[in-house]
Motif scaffolding. Structure first.
Motif, PDB file in Angstrom:
ATOM      1  N   TYR A  16       0.843  -1.190   0.000  1.00 41.04           N
ATOM      2  CA  TYR A  16       0.000   0.000   0.000  1.00 41.04           C
ATOM      3  C   TYR A  16       0.879   1.240   0.000  1.00 41.04           C
ATOM      4  CZ  TYR A  16       1.076   0.017   4.999  1.00 41.04           C
ATOM      5  OH  TYR A  16       1.724   0.020   6.199  1.00 41.04           O
ATOM      6  N   GLN A  17       0.291   2.364  -0.440  1.00 40.22           N
ATOM      7  CA  GLN A  17       1.049   3.604  -0.538  1.00 40.22           C
ATOM      8  C   GLN A  17       0.869   4.402   0.742  1.00 40.22           C
ATOM      9  OE1 GLN A  17       0.196   5.943  -3.991  1.00 40.22           O
ATOM     10  NE2 GLN A  17       2.071   7.115  -3.782  1.00 40.22           N
ATOM     11  N   ASP A  18       1.991   4.906   1.275  1.00 37.27           N
ATOM     12  CA  ASP A  18       1.992   5.739   2.470  1.00 37.27           C
ATOM     13  C   ASP A  18       2.818   6.977   2.145  1.00 37.27           C
ATOM     14  OD1 ASP A  18       1.677   6.650   5.061  1.00 37.27           O
ATOM     15  OD2 ASP A  18       3.377   5.486   5.829  1.00 37.27           O
ATOM     16  N   ALA A  19       2.152   8.081   1.826  1.00 31.97           N
ATOM     17  CA  ALA A  19       2.788   9.325   1.377  1.00 31.97           C
ATOM     18  C   ALA A  19       3.564   9.055   0.089  1.00 31.97           C
ATOM     19  CB  ALA A  19       3.651   9.922   2.468  1.00 31.97           C
ATOM     20  N   ALA A  20       4.886   9.234   0.083  1.00 32.75           N
ATOM     21  CA  ALA A  20       5.682   9.059  -1.131  1.00 32.75           C
ATOM     22  C   ALA A  20       6.237   7.644  -1.265  1.00 32.75           C
ATOM     23  CB  ALA A  20       6.827  10.052  -1.152  1.00 32.75           C
ATOM     24  N   LEU A  21       6.041   6.817  -0.252  1.00 32.92           N
ATOM     25  CA  LEU A  21       6.608   5.465  -0.267  1.00 32.92           C
ATOM     26  C   LEU A  21       5.521   4.407  -0.392  1.00 32.92           C
ATOM     27  CD1 LEU A  21       9.247   5.680   2.594  1.00 32.92           C
ATOM     28  CD2 LEU A  21       9.650   5.785   0.153  1.00 32.92           C
ATOM     29  N   TRP A  22       5.924   3.240  -0.901  1.00 34.18           N
ATOM     30  CA  TRP A  22       5.079   2.056  -0.881  1.00 34.18           C
ATOM     31  C   TRP A  22       5.584   1.169   0.244  1.00 34.18           C
ATOM     32  CZ3 TRP A  22       0.864   0.771  -3.873  1.00 34.18           C
ATOM     33  CH2 TRP A  22       0.542   1.671  -4.877  1.00 34.18           C
TER      34      TRP A  22
END
Length: 114
Positions: A16-22
């Motif tokens: 899942y995506q969390d801000a700019a990171l996966w």
């Protein structure tokens, strides 16, 4: 979900995506979408030892391989000349002709660059 957003470490589809990171919840690996795109472009087709392969290369089969639908076997040490790289959905990413057997597809994990 896009297959490119599977975890590059464990190939989990639950990333899942969390801000700019996966983020992968299964192995806790974190990566950026840009890094995944660059890594997939650089990967290409590699032999069993990690050497990059290209169209027209010669390779050597590293183990005996049964030919599906036949009683013949491709012996380990067989040299295959002038390979073509293909996009096989079943993992067979090398198209070639082998003397005595004919046209067939191979997986790059069973060959080494000659």
């Amino acid at each position: 979900m896009d297959a490119a957003m599977n975890c590059p470490k464990c190939n989990s589809e639950h990333a899942y995506q969390d801000a700019a990171l996966w983020v992968c919840p299964e192995c806790a690996h974190e990566w950026s979408a840009e890094a995944a795109a660059v890594a997939s472009q650089e990967a290409g087709v590699r032999d069993a030892h990690g050497n990059p392969l290209a169209d027209g290369d010669s390779v050597i089969v590293i183990k005996d391989l049964k030919v599906k639908g036949s009683s013949s076997v491709v012996k380990g040490g067989t040299k295959v000349r002038n390979i073509r790289l293909t996009e096989g959905s079943d993992g067979h990413n090398i198209a070639c002709k082998i003397d005595g057997i004919g046209a067939m597809n191979l997986k790059s994990e069973f060959v080494k660059k000659a």
